[in-house]
Every structure is written in C-alpha cells, then in structure tokens.
Design a protein around this motif. Structure first.
Motif, mmCIF file in Angstrom:
data_model
loop_
_atom_site.group_PDB
_atom_site.id
_atom_site.type_symbol
_atom_site.label_atom_id
_atom_site.label_comp_id
_atom_site.label_asym_id
_atom_site.label_seq_id
_atom_site.Cartn_x
_atom_site.Cartn_y
_atom_site.Cartn_z
ATOM 1 N N MET A 185 0.806 -1.187 0.000
ATOM 2 C CA MET A 185 0.000 0.000 0.000
ATOM 3 C C MET A 185 0.862 1.269 0.000
ATOM 4 O O MET A 185 0.542 2.210 -0.694
ATOM 5 N N LYS A 186 1.927 1.270 0.814
ATOM 6 C CA LYS A 186 2.816 2.430 0.869
ATOM 7 C C LYS A 186 3.500 2.659 -0.475
ATOM 8 O O LYS A 186 3.675 3.794 -0.897
ATOM 9 N N LEU A 187 3.869 1.568 -1.137
ATOM 10 C CA LEU A 187 4.527 1.657 -2.440
ATOM 11 C C LEU A 187 3.590 2.286 -3.462
ATOM 12 O O LEU A 187 3.998 3.137 -4.258
ATOM 13 N N LEU A 188 2.328 1.917 -3.414
ATOM 14 C CA LEU A 188 1.331 2.453 -4.323
ATOM 15 C C LEU A 188 1.134 3.949 -4.073
ATOM 16 O O LEU A 188 1.025 4.742 -5.009
ATOM 17 N N ARG A 189 1.109 4.356 -2.801
ATOM 18 C CA ARG A 189 0.983 5.771 -2.454
ATOM 19 C C ARG A 189 2.197 6.564 -2.936
ATOM 20 O O ARG A 189 2.052 7.678 -3.448
ATOM 21 N N LYS A 190 3.377 6.008 -2.781
ATOM 22 C CA LYS A 190 4.602 6.677 -3.242
ATOM 23 C C LYS A 190 4.560 6.869 -4.760
ATOM 24 O O LYS A 190 4.931 7.922 -5.268
ATOM 25 N N LYS A 191 4.091 5.863 -5.480
ATOM 26 C CA LYS A 191 4.003 5.949 -6.933
ATOM 27 C C LYS A 191 3.005 7.031 -7.348
ATOM 28 O O LYS A 191 3.242 7.783 -8.279
ATOM 29 N N ARG A 192 1.874 7.096 -6.623
ATOM 30 C CA ARG A 192 0.873 8.127 -6.926
ATOM 31 C C ARG A 192 1.425 9.522 -6.667
ATOM 32 O O ARG A 192 1.205 10.446 -7.436
ATOM 33 N N VAL A 193 2.121 9.660 -5.560
ATOM 34 C CA VAL A 193 2.719 10.964 -5.223
ATOM 35 C C VAL A 193 3.757 11.343 -6.286
ATOM 36 O O VAL A 193 3.793 12.480 -6.763
ATOM 37 N N LEU A 194 4.592 10.385 -6.656
ATOM 38 C CA LEU A 194 5.600 10.655 -7.690
ATOM 39 C C LEU A 194 4.948 10.994 -9.032
ATOM 40 O O LEU A 194 5.385 11.901 -9.729
ATOM 41 N N LEU A 195 3.894 10.271 -9.371
ATOM 42 C CA LEU A 195 3.174 10.552 -10.610
ATOM 43 C C LEU A 195 2.558 11.944 -10.565
ATOM 44 O O LEU A 195 2.652 12.697 -11.534
ATOM 45 N N LEU A 196 1.964 12.299 -9.446
ATOM 46 C CA LEU A 196 1.376 13.626 -9.282
ATOM 47 C C LEU A 196 2.439 14.720 -9.393
ATOM 48 O O LEU A 196 2.226 15.741 -10.052
ATOM 49 N N LEU A 197 3.589 14.504 -8.753
ATOM 50 C CA LEU A 197 4.689 15.469 -8.856
ATOM 51 C C LEU A 197 5.180 15.593 -10.300
ATOM 52 O O LEU A 197 5.426 16.700 -10.787
ATOM 53 N N PHE A 198 5.317 14.474 -10.967
ATOM 54 C CA PHE A 198 5.777 14.483 -12.358
ATOM 55 C C PHE A 198 4.782 15.215 -13.269
ATOM 56 O O PHE A 198 5.172 16.067 -14.064
ATOM 57 N N VAL A 199 3.507 14.901 -13.123
ATOM 58 C CA VAL A 199 2.476 15.567 -13.926
ATOM 59 C C VAL A 199 2.455 17.059 -13.622
ATOM 60 O O VAL A 199 2.348 17.894 -14.522
#
Length: 187
Positions: A1-15
């Motif tokens: 779950m934490k890994l998925l949240r990190k990916k979402r945060v990174l994706l949001l930052l990238f976008v």
C-alpha cells in the motif's frame, strides 16, 4: 500500500512538473524552431524583409540545414541557383563569394536570399504570395501566369498556380509563416 501511495505521489509530482513546464514555456517552439535568428534578423533589418518570411522559406527549402544542394544545383540554406547568386552579387554590389562559401556559410546565403526576396517584392508590388511563387518558379514564369490570366497572384487562388511544385511550395511557406507568427511574439 505504501509503495502504491509513493508511486501516486511521484506521478502527481511528475504531472505537476510537466504542467508547469508546459504552461511556462513556449512549447510549440520545440516543434517549430528557428535557427540562425541573429543572421535572419540582421538581413531582415538590412533589406526590410519580414524575418518570419525568411525563416519560413529556409524551413521549406532546407529545414535549416547548411550545405544542401538540390538536384537542380541550388545551394545553401536558401537554395540559390548559382547563376541567380552571381546575378544578385552583381546587382546588389555585394563582394563576390565563392559558390562553396555560399553553400556552407549561412550568413552570406541568407544575405543573398534576403536581397533576392526584397527584389522580388519590388517586382511584384509587395505581393507576398506572388513573391513566394517567384522565389520557387522564377519571376519570369510568375509574370507570365499573371499576364496571361492563368493565376491572379492572390492567396485565395493558389490552387490555380499551374506548377504543382510551386503551388505546394507556396502553401508550405505560408503554413510555416503562420505557425512562426503565432508561436513567436517577436523575432
């Protein structure tokens, strides 16, 4: 779950980063770059020719690649025929330049090409469409078309230009001209 949240945060930052970059830059210039701006600007001012028109012709002729030579023998960025280049140097009283230098030196090629555009503008009473057609087909042909009523020299009747190559050339130059004017605030 934490890994998925990190990916979402990174994706949001990238976008977000891409969006900020997109909104704060003239991103269309990446697709329609203009090279040799200083040379074009200098010759444009010297001969009072629209710099976007010069850039558009270079884009269509060689896509800003020096040392090009056409099958017919036209050379350099602005694809000048050797006889035309020699005539320009004589008429404009520009110091003689070797054809090899004219082929490889952007500044000299842009100078001669811009002088020629100014000359065509004078021949065709400032009509930019006829001027572009004459740059491709030659002023004699364009004068013949105009005199014989084959083409009236207007933007609306480009489809009536009897040479397909010239018709397509004029359409492409106008397309790039409009893109450059829309993308770049100033030259």
């Amino acid at each position: 779950m934490k890994l998925l949240r990190k990916k979402r945060v990174l994706l949001l930052l990238f976008v977000s980063f891409v969006l900020v970059l997109f909104l704060n830059t003239n991103w269309m210039a990446w697709f329609y770059p203009i090279q040799y701006k200083n040379e074009i600007r200098a010759q444009s001012q010297s001969y009072e020719v629209d710099p976007f028109l010069i850039a558009s012709i270079i884009r269509v002729e060689t896509n800003f690649k020096t040392s090009k030579e056409s099958r017919k023998g036209a050379i350099g960025l602005m694809q000048l025929m050797p006889d035309t280049a020699n005539w320009i140097m004589e008429q404009a009283k520009i110091p003689h330049t070797s054809l090899d230098e004219l082929k490889h030196e952007p500044d000299r090629n842009i100078q001669l090409g811009t002088w020629y555009l100014k000359n065509l503008s004078e021949q065709f009473d400032g009509n930019p469409i006829a001027m572009i057609a004459a740059y491709n087909a030659g002023p004699g042909k364009v004068n013949e078309w105009l005199k014989n009523g084959v083409w009236d020299g207007t933007f609306e009747s480009i489809k009536d230009i009897p040479f397909g190559e010239t018709r397509h050339y004029v359409q492409r130059v106008i397309y790039y001209y409009n893109q450059y004017v829309d993308i770049y605030d100033t030259f």
